[in-house]
Design a protein around this motif. Structure first.
Motif, PDB file in Angstrom:
ATOM      1  N   ARG A 143     115.782  33.098 -57.327  1.00  0.00           N
ATOM      2  CA  ARG A 143     117.060  32.659 -56.767  1.00  0.00           C
ATOM      3  C   ARG A 143     117.188  33.092 -55.312  1.00  0.00           C
ATOM      4  NH1 ARG A 143     121.663  35.064 -55.708  1.00  0.00           N
ATOM      5  NH2 ARG A 143     121.051  37.016 -56.713  1.00  0.00           N
ATOM      6  N   ILE A 144     116.799  34.330 -55.021  1.00  0.00           N
ATOM      7  CA  ILE A 144     116.858  34.841 -53.647  1.00  0.00           C
ATOM      8  C   ILE A 144     115.902  34.072 -52.747  1.00  0.00           C
ATOM      9  CG2 ILE A 144     116.267  36.853 -52.222  1.00  0.00           C
ATOM     10  CD1 ILE A 144     117.433  38.532 -54.623  1.00  0.00           C
ATOM     11  N   ARG A 145     114.705  33.802 -53.264  1.00  0.00           N
ATOM     12  CA  ARG A 145     113.726  33.035 -52.481  1.00  0.00           C
ATOM     13  C   ARG A 145     114.315  31.681 -52.073  1.00  0.00           C
ATOM     14  NH1 ARG A 145     108.026  32.777 -51.907  1.00  0.00           N
ATOM     15  NH2 ARG A 145     107.862  34.667 -53.151  1.00  0.00           N
ATOM     16  N   GLU A 146     114.979  31.032 -53.007  1.00  0.00           N
ATOM     17  CA  GLU A 146     115.558  29.712 -52.742  1.00  0.00           C
ATOM     18  C   GLU A 146     116.607  29.775 -51.633  1.00  0.00           C
ATOM     19  OE1 GLU A 146     118.164  26.519 -55.279  1.00  0.00           O
ATOM     20  OE2 GLU A 146     116.598  27.613 -56.353  1.00  0.00           O
ATOM     21  N   ARG A 147     117.393  30.863 -51.605  1.00  0.00           N
ATOM     22  CA  ARG A 147     118.427  31.007 -50.584  1.00  0.00           C
ATOM     23  C   ARG A 147     117.859  31.455 -49.237  1.00  0.00           C
ATOM     24  NH1 ARG A 147     123.591  32.029 -52.298  1.00  0.00           N
ATOM     25  NH2 ARG A 147     124.156  31.521 -50.148  1.00  0.00           N
ATOM     26  N   PHE A 148     116.760  32.226 -49.277  1.00  0.00           N
ATOM     27  CA  PHE A 148     116.240  32.879 -48.074  1.00  0.00           C
ATOM     28  C   PHE A 148     115.223  32.021 -47.316  1.00  0.00           C
ATOM     29  CE2 PHE A 148     113.388  36.413 -46.312  1.00  0.00           C
ATOM     30  CZ  PHE A 148     114.213  36.659 -45.214  1.00  0.00           C
ATOM     31  N   VAL A 149     114.439  31.220 -48.033  1.00  0.00           N
ATOM     32  CA  VAL A 149     113.366  30.447 -47.389  1.00  0.00           C
ATOM     33  C   VAL A 149     113.885  29.529 -46.280  1.00  0.00           C
ATOM     34  CG1 VAL A 149     111.713  28.567 -47.786  1.00  0.00           C
ATOM     35  CG2 VAL A 149     111.610  30.619 -49.187  1.00  0.00           C
ATOM     36  N   PRO A 150     115.030  28.832 -46.446  1.00  0.00           N
ATOM     37  CA  PRO A 150     115.496  27.996 -45.326  1.00  0.00           C
ATOM     38  C   PRO A 150     115.640  28.762 -44.012  1.00  0.00           C
ATOM     39  CG  PRO A 150     116.721  27.477 -47.322  1.00  0.00           C
ATOM     40  CD  PRO A 150     115.876  28.675 -47.642  1.00  0.00           C
ATOM     41  N   LEU A 151     116.151  29.990 -44.063  1.00  0.00           N
ATOM     42  CA  LEU A 151     116.275  30.795 -42.842  1.00  0.00           C
ATOM     43  C   LEU A 151     114.896  31.127 -42.276  1.00  0.00           C
ATOM     44  CD1 LEU A 151     117.918  32.448 -40.787  1.00  0.00           C
ATOM     45  CD2 LEU A 151     117.811  34.373 -42.390  1.00  0.00           C
ATOM     46  N   VAL A 152     113.967  31.475 -43.142  1.00  0.00           N
ATOM     47  CA  VAL A 152     112.611  31.812 -42.696  1.00  0.00           C
ATOM     48  C   VAL A 152     111.991  30.622 -41.965  1.00  0.00           C
ATOM     49  CG1 VAL A 152     110.280  32.433 -43.463  1.00  0.00           C
ATOM     50  CG2 VAL A 152     112.282  33.508 -44.539  1.00  0.00           C
ATOM     51  N   LEU A 153     112.160  29.438 -42.514  1.00  0.00           N
ATOM     52  CA  LEU A 153     111.560  28.245 -41.910  1.00  0.00           C
ATOM     53  C   LEU A 153     112.209  27.913 -40.568  1.00  0.00           C
ATOM     54  CD1 LEU A 153     111.106  26.002 -45.093  1.00  0.00           C
ATOM     55  CD2 LEU A 153     109.405  27.436 -43.938  1.00  0.00           C
ATOM     56  N   ILE A 154     113.525  28.115 -40.468  1.00  0.00           N
ATOM     57  CA  ILE A 154     114.213  27.879 -39.186  1.00  0.00           C
ATOM     58  C   ILE A 154     113.716  28.873 -38.141  1.00  0.00           C
ATOM     59  CG2 ILE A 154     116.450  28.021 -38.014  1.00  0.00           C
ATOM     60  CD1 ILE A 154     117.693  27.026 -40.710  1.00  0.00           C
ATOM     61  N   CYS A 155     113.609  30.149 -38.513  1.00  0.00           N
ATOM     62  CA  CYS A 155     113.111  31.166 -37.574  1.00  0.00           C
ATOM     63  C   CYS A 155     111.693  30.832 -37.126  1.00  0.00           C
ATOM     64  CB  CYS A 155     113.144  32.543 -38.236  1.00  0.00           C
ATOM     65  SG  CYS A 155     114.797  33.230 -38.424  1.00  0.00           S
ATOM     66  N   GLU A 198     106.012  36.595 -45.763  1.00  0.00           N
ATOM     67  CA  GLU A 198     104.548  36.505 -45.649  1.00  0.00           C
ATOM     68  C   GLU A 198     104.015  35.301 -46.424  1.00  0.00           C
ATOM     69  OE1 GLU A 198     102.305  40.077 -46.216  1.00  0.00           O
ATOM     70  OE2 GLU A 198     103.075  40.931 -44.343  1.00  0.00           O
ATOM     71  N   ASP A 199     104.633  34.987 -47.564  1.00  0.00           N
ATOM     72  CA  ASP A 199     104.213  33.792 -48.318  1.00  0.00           C
ATOM     73  C   ASP A 199     104.391  32.529 -47.490  1.00  0.00           C
ATOM     74  OD1 ASP A 199     103.575  35.328 -50.503  1.00  0.00           O
ATOM     75  OD2 ASP A 199     105.382  34.829 -51.660  1.00  0.00           O
ATOM     76  N   GLU A 200     105.385  32.544 -46.588  1.00  0.00           N
ATOM     77  CA  GLU A 200     105.649  31.375 -45.732  1.00  0.00           C
ATOM     78  C   GLU A 200     104.914  31.461 -44.401  1.00  0.00           C
ATOM     79  OE1 GLU A 200     107.295  28.743 -46.752  1.00  0.00           O
ATOM     80  OE2 GLU A 200     107.798  29.675 -48.679  1.00  0.00           O
ATOM     81  N   GLY A 201     104.066  32.491 -44.239  1.00  0.00           N
ATOM     82  CA  GLY A 201     103.304  32.636 -43.001  1.00  0.00           C
ATOM     83  C   GLY A 201     104.156  33.020 -41.807  1.00  0.00           C
ATOM     84  N   TYR A 202     105.252  33.734 -42.061  1.00  0.00           N
ATOM     85  CA  TYR A 202     106.163  34.150 -40.993  1.00  0.00           C
ATOM     86  C   TYR A 202     106.076  35.666 -40.834  1.00  0.00           C
ATOM     87  CZ  TYR A 202     110.577  35.168 -38.594  1.00  0.00           C
ATOM     88  OH  TYR A 202     111.519  35.631 -37.711  1.00  0.00           O
ATOM     89  N   GLY A 232      98.714  46.322 -48.200  1.00  0.00           N
ATOM     90  CA  GLY A 232      97.918  45.519 -47.273  1.00  0.00           C
ATOM     91  C   GLY A 232      98.764  44.556 -46.454  1.00  0.00           C
ATOM     92  N   MET A 233     100.028  44.903 -46.222  1.00  0.00           N
ATOM     93  CA  MET A 233     100.909  44.039 -45.433  1.00  0.00           C
ATOM     94  C   MET A 233     100.757  44.361 -43.946  1.00  0.00           C
ATOM     95  SD  MET A 233     104.271  44.157 -47.917  1.00  0.00           S
ATOM     96  CE  MET A 233     104.968  42.545 -47.648  1.00  0.00           C
ATOM     97  N   GLN A 234     101.352  43.535 -43.135  1.00  0.00           N
ATOM     98  CA  GLN A 234     101.278  43.731 -41.685  1.00  0.00           C
ATOM     99  C   GLN A 234     101.986  45.041 -41.292  1.00  0.00           C
ATOM    100  OE1 GLN A 234     100.037  41.552 -39.173  1.00  0.00           O
ATOM    101  NE2 GLN A 234      99.067  40.372 -40.792  1.00  0.00           N
ATOM    102  N   PRO A 235     101.497  45.709 -40.244  1.00  0.00           N
ATOM    103  CA  PRO A 235     102.193  46.919 -39.757  1.00  0.00           C
ATOM    104  C   PRO A 235     103.365  46.521 -38.858  1.00  0.00           C
ATOM    105  CG  PRO A 235     100.200  46.559 -38.473  1.00  0.00           C
ATOM    106  CD  PRO A 235     100.248  45.451 -39.489  1.00  0.00           C
ATOM    107  N   TYR A 236     104.472  46.199 -39.470  1.00  0.00           N
ATOM    108  CA  TYR A 236     105.625  45.681 -38.727  1.00  0.00           C
ATOM    109  C   TYR A 236     106.286  46.779 -37.891  1.00  0.00           C
ATOM    110  CZ  TYR A 236     105.116  41.615 -41.725  1.00  0.00           C
ATOM    111  OH  TYR A 236     104.614  40.506 -42.362  1.00  0.00           O
ATOM    112  N   PRO A 237     106.854  46.403 -36.744  1.00  0.00           N
ATOM    113  CA  PRO A 237     107.594  47.385 -35.938  1.00  0.00           C
ATOM    114  C   PRO A 237     108.812  47.912 -36.700  1.00  0.00           C
ATOM    115  CG  PRO A 237     107.209  45.348 -34.704  1.00  0.00           C
ATOM    116  CD  PRO A 237     106.843  45.071 -36.115  1.00  0.00           C
ATOM    117  N   LEU A 238     109.250  49.111 -36.323  1.00  0.00           N
ATOM    118  CA  LEU A 238     110.376  49.763 -36.981  1.00  0.00           C
ATOM    119  C   LEU A 238     111.556  49.898 -36.024  1.00  0.00           C
ATOM    120  CD1 LEU A 238     108.538  52.699 -38.820  1.00  0.00           C
ATOM    121  CD2 LEU A 238     109.080  50.417 -39.710  1.00  0.00           C
ATOM    122  N   HIS A 239     112.724  49.537 -36.515  1.00  0.00           N
ATOM    123  CA  HIS A 239     113.994  49.765 -35.821  1.00  0.00           C
ATOM    124  C   HIS A 239     114.585  51.039 -36.419  1.00  0.00           C
ATOM    125  CE1 HIS A 239     118.257  48.385 -34.673  1.00  0.00           C
ATOM    126  NE2 HIS A 239     118.459  49.383 -35.508  1.00  0.00           N
TER     127      HIS A 239
END
Length: 657
Positions: A143-155, A198-202, A232-239
């Protein structure tokens, strides 16, 4: 257990992250650690927002965050951005999103970055415990994926960056039900959203793990780094940020304890200091914290790597020590005030360390920040000290002093190994890492009277002191330790931030049975100036202990830094509540400008004061709302009545000077 969470525990080395481009101002990699803050003007007030943004930029802000609680605010970000550009300012803007995916999707087409909180973006918090099996939990993730993916694709389409910002106080019911109110729950909350990206390549993502509790905050960031590597995920920057840090000295100390502890280990790519003050006051504090590490690697004295880490960096556990006098074991960490630069001390001079003498009554009163020990160096004090205050003097002065049983000697390592004549119950040994020889370690194991005063001259101070503790622990030495730091000609603000980092970073890991801020590196001063400085150091010492959650000596205010959602003047209200309640030792009061920063964000508080409408306040006991719409002019009185009902109210007492 894998305890790896940073490049090195001994050498200063910044964690290498992927670079995230945010409107032409990259973050991460080898780029400088960035400074940011958040506006407090209503987002629909375009010109007010622009003027405030300019003040923030001139104060040192490199990124500016603006709240977008609904579509109309998200759309108005375009007007703010265009007006700033007209005036020659191209600072990247970040939209702050809570609850409203549709607003995020609008903002992501306009600004350079959006911040989403996984605890309330397509998720909810109603303080319900829900039983999940694997299938029902997966259904929630779908359910969360369905709501969140549109934002990921826009970004992804617009080159917009994203911060996945977990807050300790707003973890969803789903996360709390499965992982509890823990650093692991915070990390998993972010990872669930990160896996979708990451599944969406973002990958243009920054992550934060904010909490008002500095121990929880530090543990969560460390655990995040470890989990990213483990999966094994990307080493993302930290805020980095301590949420709802508060105001003035307390807010700065608390921010430095949390943020500085992580910066010491090379973690962090952008910093936001959350103060209940004007946002332009935040950037200089963040900059001062960051600037300390600009040349740290070149200035630091090299150390060998740590072979064995005897602590769990993801969970608080105080180092096991013997009890010596009132130090160590289960005693709260003690404060040692350094009066050694003063001669001819009078009764009245002890006021600066919390012991107030009344000539009329010929007695002392001690306030909640009364020092436990005073160090007088080569000049033992000439009068009887008040009960509860003990004196430390240099060893040679102690040997010739009167009433030696009432004073405790401070020996250097060499004196300690050679001396025969010592105090029967409590002796202090001042030493640095090079003094921790096998001979000394063996001697300490047999000595039930020793307390160490650990010091360092290494620019990489906190890690060297931490290594001292590790050496003691790995050799089975349970001697209590005072953490001693001394600073030279720095500004009072710098000393406040540096000491909070150096001492607080150790306390957060359960290391240290006391603190002493030495004065020996300071230039000579007049007596009045010395008393003022010593008073500031005493207050700072107690503030650090409180911020690290190791000794509560005053009321704690968990107050948000204000934003465009705020429903009352936070600075004025916080000052008003503080004036009425700051004598309630150990009570934690959350002061939140809106319901977004409501019961969740003040998860640590005993009581909450939350804006819910114009001139309407909700009052909380813990996370439970007790009164829903109290008129603002009666709300502080009603808050006090609530505290009184719980038998936690005491009438303020004015001590005589």
């Amino acid at each position: 257990m894998n305890k790896s969470y940073c490049p090195s525990l001994t050498a200063y080395e910044r964690r290498k992250t992927r670079v995230v481009n945010i409107g032409g101002l990259p973050m991460g990699g080898d780029y400088p650690i960035r400074v940011q803050s958040m506006t407090t003007v209503e987002t629909m007030d375009t010109m007010g927002s622009v003027e405030q943004c300019i003040r923030m930029i001139e104060a040192g802000c490199e990124y500016i965050r603006i709240t977008a609680p609904s579509i109309k605010e998200a759309e108005n970000l375009k007007n703010i951005k265009e007006e700033l550009s007209k005036r020659g300012y191209n600072v990247p803007l970040i939209a702050d999103i809570h609850f409203t995916p549709n607003a995020a999707e609008v903002a992501a087409r306009i600004v350079e970055k959006v911040r989403v909180n996984p605890g309330n973006y397509a998720d909810k918090k109603k303080f319900q415990v829900i039983e999940y099996d694997d299938a029902s939990y997966q259904a929630e993730l779908d359910r969360i994926r369905e709501r969140f993916v549109p934002l990921v694709l826009i970004c992804k389409e617009h080159g917009t960056a994203m911060r996945i910002g977990t807050n300790h106080g707003s973890l969803s019911d789903r996360i709390l039900s499965r992982y509890g109110d823990t650093p692991l729950g915070m990390v998993e909350s972010a990872l669930e959203f990160l896996r979708i990206c990451e599944d969406e390549g973002y990958y243009d993502i920054v992550i934060s793990m904010k909490a008002s509790n500095t121990q929880v905050m530090v543990q969560a960031y460390r655990l995040l780094v470890q989990k990213l590597e483990e999966e094994g995920m990307q080493p993302y920057p930290l805020h980095l940020g301590v949420t709802e840090a508060g105001e003035a000295e307390d807010g700065r100390i608390k921010s430095a304890v949390g943020i500085g502890t992580l910066l010491e280990d090379g973690l962090g790519d952008t910093v936001r200091v959350s103060l209940t003050e004007a946002p332009e006051a935040e950037a200089p504090v963040a900059k001062a914290l960051i600037d300390r590490y600009e040349h740290r690697a070149e200035k630091a004295t090299p150390m060998k790597p740590v072979c064995n880490v005897p602590i769990n960096p993801f969970q608080y556990h105080r180092r096991e020590t013997a009890e010596v006098g009132n130090l160590g074991e289960t005693n709260v960490p003690r404060v040692v005030a350094d009066l050694s630069r003063l001669t001819e001390l009078q009764y009245a001079d002890l006021k600066c360390v919390g012991h107030l003498y009344s000539m009329l009554l010929d007695k002392f009163n001690m306030n909640d920040q009364g020092a436990d020990f005073i160090y007088t160096g080569d000049t033992p004090i000439s009068f009887m000290l008040p009960n509860g205050l003990k004196e430390i003097v240099n060893y040679d002065a102690w040997l010739t002093a009167e009433e030696r049983k009432d004073r405790h000697p401070l020996l250097h390592a060499e004196q300690y190994l050679k001396s025969v004549d010592r105090h029967d119950t409590l002796n202090f040994i001042q030493l640095s890492i090079s003094d921790l020889t096998n001979e000394l370690l063996e001697r300490l194991k047999q000595d039930a009277t020793a307390v160490l005063m650990l010091q360092t001259s290494n620019a990489h101070a906190m890690p060297e002191l931490r290594k001292c503790f590790f050496r003691l622990m790995n050799n089975g030495v349970q001697t209590p330790c005072i953490i001693k730091r001394a600073y030279g000609q720095l500004t009072p603000d710098e000393i406040q931030l540096y000491a909070s980092t150096d001492v607080g970073g150790l306390l957060i890991d359960g290391l240290g049975d006391g603190v002493m801020l030495g004065t020996e590196l300071l230039p000579e001063q007049e007596k009045g100036e010395w008393l003022e400085t010593i008073g500031q150091y005493n207050s700072l010492s107690f503030g650090i202990l409180q911020a690290a959650r190791t000794r509560m000596s005053k009321t704690e205010y968990i107050s948000c830094p204000s934003c465009g959602r705020t429903l009352f003047d936070l600075q004025e209200t916080t000052a008003m509540i503080r004036k009425r309640t700051d004598h309630l030792k150990g009570v934690k009061i959350g002061i939140m400008g809106c319901i977004v920063n409501g019961p969740g964000e003040m998860a640590d508080a005993d009581y909450g004061y939350v804006g819910v409408g114009k001139d309407k306040i909700a009052l909380y006991r813990g996370q439970t709302v007790i009164k829903k719409a109290v008129p603002a002019d009666r709300a502080v009185d009603e808050l006090i009545e609530l505290i009184r009902e719980d038998d936690k109210w005491i009438e303020p007492v004015r001590l005589e000077d």
